[in-house]
Scaffold this motif. Sequence first.
Motif, PDB file in Angstrom:
ATOM      1  N   GLU A   2      23.135  24.019  31.406  1.00  0.00           N
ATOM      2  CA  GLU A   2      22.726  25.371  31.805  1.00  0.00           C
ATOM      3  C   GLU A   2      23.925  26.314  31.849  1.00  0.00           C
ATOM      4  OE1 GLU A   2      20.548  27.742  35.499  1.00  0.00           O
ATOM      5  OE2 GLU A   2      20.578  25.553  35.479  1.00  0.00           O
ATOM      6  N   ILE A   3      25.035  25.841  32.412  1.00  0.00           N
ATOM      7  CA  ILE A   3      26.237  26.676  32.470  1.00  0.00           C
ATOM      8  C   ILE A   3      26.721  27.008  31.065  1.00  0.00           C
ATOM      9  CG2 ILE A   3      28.694  26.618  33.067  1.00  0.00           C
ATOM     10  CD1 ILE A   3      27.880  25.101  35.596  1.00  0.00           C
ATOM     11  N   ALA A   4      26.719  25.997  30.184  1.00  0.00           N
ATOM     12  CA  ALA A   4      27.180  26.231  28.812  1.00  0.00           C
ATOM     13  C   ALA A   4      26.266  27.190  28.076  1.00  0.00           C
ATOM     14  CB  ALA A   4      27.260  24.900  28.061  1.00  0.00           C
ATOM     15  N   ALA A   5      24.951  27.070  28.294  1.00  0.00           N
ATOM     16  CA  ALA A   5      23.991  27.918  27.587  1.00  0.00           C
ATOM     17  C   ALA A   5      24.064  29.369  28.033  1.00  0.00           C
ATOM     18  CB  ALA A   5      22.573  27.384  27.784  1.00  0.00           C
TER      19      ALA A   5
ATOM     20  N   ALA B 282      34.232  24.332  30.422  1.00  0.00           N
ATOM     21  CA  ALA B 282      35.542  23.700  30.573  1.00  0.00           C
ATOM     22  C   ALA B 282      35.958  23.644  32.042  1.00  0.00           C
ATOM     23  CB  ALA B 282      36.583  24.473  29.759  1.00  0.00           C
ATOM     24  N   GLY B 283      35.654  24.713  32.795  1.00  0.00           N
ATOM     25  CA  GLY B 283      35.950  24.713  34.223  1.00  0.00           C
ATOM     26  C   GLY B 283      35.204  23.622  34.955  1.00  0.00           C
TER      27      GLY B 283
ATOM     28  N   VAL C 170      33.407  31.928  36.763  1.00  0.00           N
ATOM     29  CA  VAL C 170      32.566  30.747  37.003  1.00  0.00           C
ATOM     30  C   VAL C 170      33.405  29.477  36.913  1.00  0.00           C
ATOM     31  CG1 VAL C 170      30.641  29.380  36.108  1.00  0.00           C
ATOM     32  CG2 VAL C 170      30.459  31.878  36.224  1.00  0.00           C
ATOM     33  N   ALA C 171      34.300  29.416  35.923  1.00  0.00           N
ATOM     34  CA  ALA C 171      35.138  28.224  35.749  1.00  0.00           C
ATOM     35  C   ALA C 171      35.988  27.975  36.990  1.00  0.00           C
ATOM     36  CB  ALA C 171      36.024  28.390  34.515  1.00  0.00           C
TER      37      ALA C 171
ATOM     38  N   PRO D 138      26.798  29.850  43.433  1.00  0.00           N
ATOM     39  CA  PRO D 138      28.164  29.874  43.961  1.00  0.00           C
ATOM     40  C   PRO D 138      28.925  31.092  43.470  1.00  0.00           C
ATOM     41  CG  PRO D 138      27.970  28.284  42.172  1.00  0.00           C
ATOM     42  CD  PRO D 138      26.585  28.781  42.454  1.00  0.00           C
ATOM     43  N   THR D 139      29.640  31.745  44.371  1.00  0.00           N
ATOM     44  CA  THR D 139      30.442  32.911  44.011  1.00  0.00           C
ATOM     45  C   THR D 139      31.905  32.615  44.317  1.00  0.00           C
ATOM     46  OG1 THR D 139      29.903  33.844  46.182  1.00  0.00           O
ATOM     47  CG2 THR D 139      28.620  34.611  44.299  1.00  0.00           C
ATOM     48  N   LEU D 140      32.794  33.243  43.567  1.00  0.00           N
ATOM     49  CA  LEU D 140      34.212  32.893  43.613  1.00  0.00           C
ATOM     50  C   LEU D 140      34.890  33.303  44.915  1.00  0.00           C
ATOM     51  CD1 LEU D 140      36.739  31.800  42.215  1.00  0.00           C
ATOM     52  CD2 LEU D 140      36.995  34.038  41.110  1.00  0.00           C
ATOM     53  N   ALA D 141      34.586  34.504  45.415  1.00  0.00           N
ATOM     54  CA  ALA D 141      35.362  35.068  46.522  1.00  0.00           C
ATOM     55  C   ALA D 141      35.430  34.162  47.758  1.00  0.00           C
ATOM     56  CB  ALA D 141      34.804  36.438  46.892  1.00  0.00           C
TER      57      ALA D 141
END
Length: 460
Positions: free
Chosen positions: A64-67, A75-76, A225-226, A433-436
């Motif tokens: 799903e992430i790749a698509a 890669a992350g 996202v990675a 999920p969010t980065l901050a």
Amino acid sequence: MTWMPMAAVGAALLVFLWVGLRARTADASLDEYLTARETQSATTLGLSFLASGLGAWILFVPPEIAAFVGPVALAGYAIGAALPFLVLAWCGPAIRRLLPGGRSLTDYALERFGAPVRGWVLALSLLYMLCFLTAELTALGGIVALLTGGDGRWAVLAVAAVTLLYTAWGGLRASLATDRWQAWLLLALLAVVAGVVAQTPAGPAATPVPTAAPASAPLSVGLSVALTLIIAVTAANLFHQGYWQRVWAARNDAALHRGAWLGAVATAAAIAGVGALGMLAARQGLPLGTPPVPFFALVQHAPGWVVAPVLVLAVALVASSVDTLQNGLAALLVTQRRNASLAAARWTTVLLMVPVIAVAWQGLSVLRLFLIADLLCATAVVPLLLGLRPRTSRAAALAGMAAGLLGAVLPGAWASGSLTQGVIAATFPANVPTLAPFVGALAASSVVTLVVSALAPRRG
């Protein structure tokens, strides 16, 4: 539901059961049951890290992430899944030297920082591992229902019962023995299934790929996202007791180092390979479903016989992670008590599965709880590992962990102007999920731990 997929799943579970029951050593002590201390080679450890680290989630999340985000995010994810093993290769030997008789991460936390930190590490590990265990069994039920149209709950009960039988009987040795078989099996099945679905024509149901394909997200989004996945997955997996058991199971430091590297490389390659199928499904214009399941979109356009190996693959993935979690949870709880018995370890393994099966039987999602557990682990992982530095004191570790909690909330509070909204943002209300929050947790916990350590007076 046809008989062939059911027969294939049943045969695989019987093989796992046979291998696991035969692995038990005669007159095993509690320590042998929990750690298989200094008995395992690098190859066995590498295969075990691969099998126990992968789960049914690799059929859902990486594709799903790749698509939808692209190769940078994939890669992350691959790096995030492999990095915990590399951390073990780095810090595992030092922890073995500090605690040659250790059994769990909480033993290390107690030795370095005392009972309060041990209690917090215990809570984080239990929360993360119970979510992981429930999510794996729930995912298996969903896969069986998706591919066969039948009730997937029979698979949940079957896998839970079989893994429980051999882990309760044989302990860590049983998990390690089955991991070897399961690792080779899942690698072979991944190769077969990927080869078949990748070569199957999309068929008339596919639509031409639009100009803005799902995998063409901006580079900044992919990088965000990675980085989020690297922090979240690495931090959480370092609270996986099953991995720490294998630190003490290693024959020596060299075996641990090589085994961890083998597990890391194999895990990253497997995730990258499965994720690439998600990009293939997107580029073929297949209907990915709601919620999107790119891997299964490809499977549904493949020959009918491929359902059986996909189901066996799912069972191998789930069983290999579930038996590690079962044994790890038992070890985590039993080691909190002095003079615990082997019988207590076995009964702990059994009793822990009751609520897990009950939740998995209902098919309830634990994704939001999973994300919260990941974030909480990110608030504590750096102060805990900095305990390998002699200058890191208990006060520094506690201050760093408290700062990590505050750092997780501050980005949302700053953006919204409300502390309450900051807390809500740190609980991931959209299940994304969010980065901050992760960067805030990691940065604040690291800086405060190092600063408090530096300001503390040196011991004479």
